[in-house]
Design an enzyme around this catalytic site. Structure first.
Site, PDB file in Angstrom:
ATOM      1  N   ASN A 144     -65.443 -50.014 -21.807  1.00  0.00           N
ATOM      2  CA  ASN A 144     -65.204 -51.060 -22.811  1.00  0.00           C
ATOM      3  C   ASN A 144     -66.359 -52.048 -22.713  1.00  0.00           C
ATOM      4  OD1 ASN A 144     -64.324 -53.128 -24.429  1.00  0.00           O
ATOM      5  ND2 ASN A 144     -62.654 -53.779 -23.074  1.00  0.00           N
ATOM      6  N   TRP A 145     -67.265 -51.933 -23.662  1.00  0.00           N
ATOM      7  CA  TRP A 145     -68.485 -52.762 -23.584  1.00  0.00           C
ATOM      8  C   TRP A 145     -68.263 -54.203 -24.003  1.00  0.00           C
ATOM      9  CZ3 TRP A 145     -72.709 -48.995 -25.957  1.00  0.00           C
ATOM     10  CH2 TRP A 145     -73.038 -48.032 -24.993  1.00  0.00           C
TER      11      TRP A 145
ATOM     12  N   GLU B 207     -57.833 -59.736 -24.069  1.00  0.00           N
ATOM     13  CA  GLU B 207     -58.739 -60.743 -24.632  1.00  0.00           C
ATOM     14  C   GLU B 207     -58.447 -60.971 -26.115  1.00  0.00           C
ATOM     15  OE1 GLU B 207     -62.403 -59.036 -23.205  1.00  0.00           O
ATOM     16  OE2 GLU B 207     -61.834 -59.588 -21.161  1.00  0.00           O
TER      17      GLU B 207
ATOM     18  N   GLU C 226     -53.473 -52.999 -18.053  1.00  0.00           N
ATOM     19  CA  GLU C 226     -54.525 -53.879 -17.539  1.00  0.00           C
ATOM     20  C   GLU C 226     -53.908 -55.211 -17.132  1.00  0.00           C
ATOM     21  OE1 GLU C 226     -58.717 -52.857 -19.041  1.00  0.00           O
ATOM     22  OE2 GLU C 226     -57.734 -53.951 -20.630  1.00  0.00           O
TER      23      GLU C 226
ATOM     24  N   GLY D  63     -62.002 -58.626 -14.970  1.00  0.00           N
ATOM     25  CA  GLY D  63     -63.219 -59.411 -14.754  1.00  0.00           C
ATOM     26  C   GLY D  63     -63.126 -60.368 -13.579  1.00  0.00           C
TER      27      GLY D  63
ATOM     28  N   SER E  89     -61.149 -54.638 -13.190  1.00  0.00           N
ATOM     29  CA  SER E  89     -62.071 -54.607 -12.043  1.00  0.00           C
ATOM     30  C   SER E  89     -62.201 -53.222 -11.412  1.00  0.00           C
ATOM     31  CB  SER E  89     -61.676 -55.660 -11.003  1.00  0.00           C
ATOM     32  OG  SER E  89     -61.819 -56.960 -11.544  1.00  0.00           O
TER      33      SER E  89
ATOM     34  N   GLY F  39     -64.526 -52.212 -17.775  1.00  0.00           N
ATOM     35  CA  GLY F  39     -65.285 -53.230 -18.501  1.00  0.00           C
ATOM     36  C   GLY F  39     -66.662 -53.407 -17.891  1.00  0.00           C
ATOM     37  N   GLY F  40     -66.796 -54.391 -17.008  1.00  0.00           N
ATOM     38  CA  GLY F  40     -68.097 -54.769 -16.443  1.00  0.00           C
ATOM     39  C   GLY F  40     -68.909 -53.593 -15.917  1.00  0.00           C
TER      40      GLY F  40
HETATM   41  P1  PGA Z   1     -63.266 -55.286 -16.155  1.00  0.00           P
HETATM   42  O1  PGA Z   1     -62.656 -55.258 -17.648  1.00  0.00           O
HETATM   43  O2  PGA Z   1     -63.467 -53.868 -15.719  1.00  0.00           O
HETATM   44  O3  PGA Z   1     -64.571 -56.021 -16.301  1.00  0.00           O
HETATM   45  O4  PGA Z   1     -62.281 -56.003 -15.294  1.00  0.00           O
HETATM   46  C1  PGA Z   1     -61.677 -54.308 -18.008  1.00  0.00           C
HETATM   47  C2  PGA Z   1     -61.255 -54.530 -19.432  1.00  0.00           C
HETATM   48  O5  PGA Z   1     -61.151 -55.676 -19.863  1.00  0.00           O
HETATM   49  O6  PGA Z   1     -61.015 -53.562 -20.190  1.00  0.00           O
END
Ligand code: PGA
Length: 260
Positions: free
Chosen positions: A13-14, A100, A170, A176, A216, A237-238
């Site tokens: 997920n960019w 988000e 999630e 994050g 994470s 994500g990250g």
């Molecule tokens: P993260 O984000 O891996 O940076 O915690 C995951 C996401 O929001 O899909």
């Protein structure tokens, strides 16, 4: 519950990262890595990069998707984009109800439900994100929150529809933050979600539905998470922004991928 019949899906997920040129360069680098990968590798890219990413990924097994879409087909919704538009651009799936979006843009589960129905109608696979906040986690009400999010987001779906849905658990406190849920905790919640699907819909749907973990995920915790019987994949994500860390994650050797 046996999981060999469920595919492993690893989704990057960019978020609001990568221009068209950066997306193409990333996919060019990733393509040679997916051939011998036991997991399905999907990328949720920014709207602007969907078409170029789909063209760059053509001929590979990488699937390209979007991170959100509106529930209406068209209309006076300034700044919004429809499922039909992202599908035409080359998306095959769409993330819906990411935390988000739920928390930053006030998306309710009722609205997520409308989006899910539209995505299915337009031939996109929805990845429906659910998860409790830190205060809900600390108050011990995660199960209740997930029950409401899941049942409302998947309201009115037929058995046929359910076969195309993917769930992503999630926990908001893990996104994050570097605070990954332990594999045992994530497994307990995934198992709970699968039981919810069995209870509210049916056992067959629960047994077949891929449930991904996100929050994470890193190269050093991916394998332990994927080894859990009810964790069918990861939403990253990250660590999906760097080719090096994402490649390590898609290649993490698990007893599941080794069929042990
Ligand atoms: P993260 O984000 O891996 O940076 O915690 C995951 C996401 O929001 O899909």
């Amino acid at each position: 519950m046996p999981q060999a019949h469920r595919p492993t899906i690893i989704v990057g997920n960019w978020k609001m990262h990568k221009t068209i040129a950066e997306a193409k360069a990333f996919i060019k680098g990733l393509s040679p890595q997916v051939g011998n990968c036991s997991a399905n590798v999907w990328l949720a890219v920014p709207f602007t990069a969907i078409q170029a990413s789909a063209e760059e990924a053509h001929g590979t097994s990488i699937a390209i998707g979007a991170q959100n879409a509106h529930d209406q087909d068209e209309g006076p919704f300034t700044g919004e984009i429809s499922c039909r538009m992202i599908k035409e651009a080359g998306a095959t799936f769409v993330l819906l109800g990411h935390s988000e979006r739920r928390h930053g843009f006030q998306e309710s589960s009722a609205w997520v439900n409308k989006k899910v129905l539209r995505a299915l109608q337009d031939g996109l696979r929805p990845i429906v994100c659910i998860g409790e906040t830190l205060s809900q986690h600390q108050a011990g009400v995660a199960h209740e929150i997930l029950d409401v999010q899941l049942t409302q987001s998947l309201n009115n779906l037929s058995d046929q529809d359910l076969k195309k849905v993917i769930i992503a658990y999630e926990p908001v406190w893990a996104i994050g933050t570097n605070q990954t849920a332990t594999p045992q905790h994530a497994q307990e919640i995934h198992h709970f979600c699968r039981e919810l699907i069995a209870r509210h819909w049916n056992v067959a749907a629960a047994d077949k539905m891929p449930i991904l973990y996100g929050g994470s995920v890193k190269p050093d915790n991916a394998a332990a998470l994927l080894d859990q019987p009810d964790i069918d994949g990861l939403l990253v994500g990250g660590c999906s922004l760097s080719l090096d860390s994402f490649t390590q994650i898609i290649h993490c050797q698990t007893s599941k991928s080794l069929n042990l």
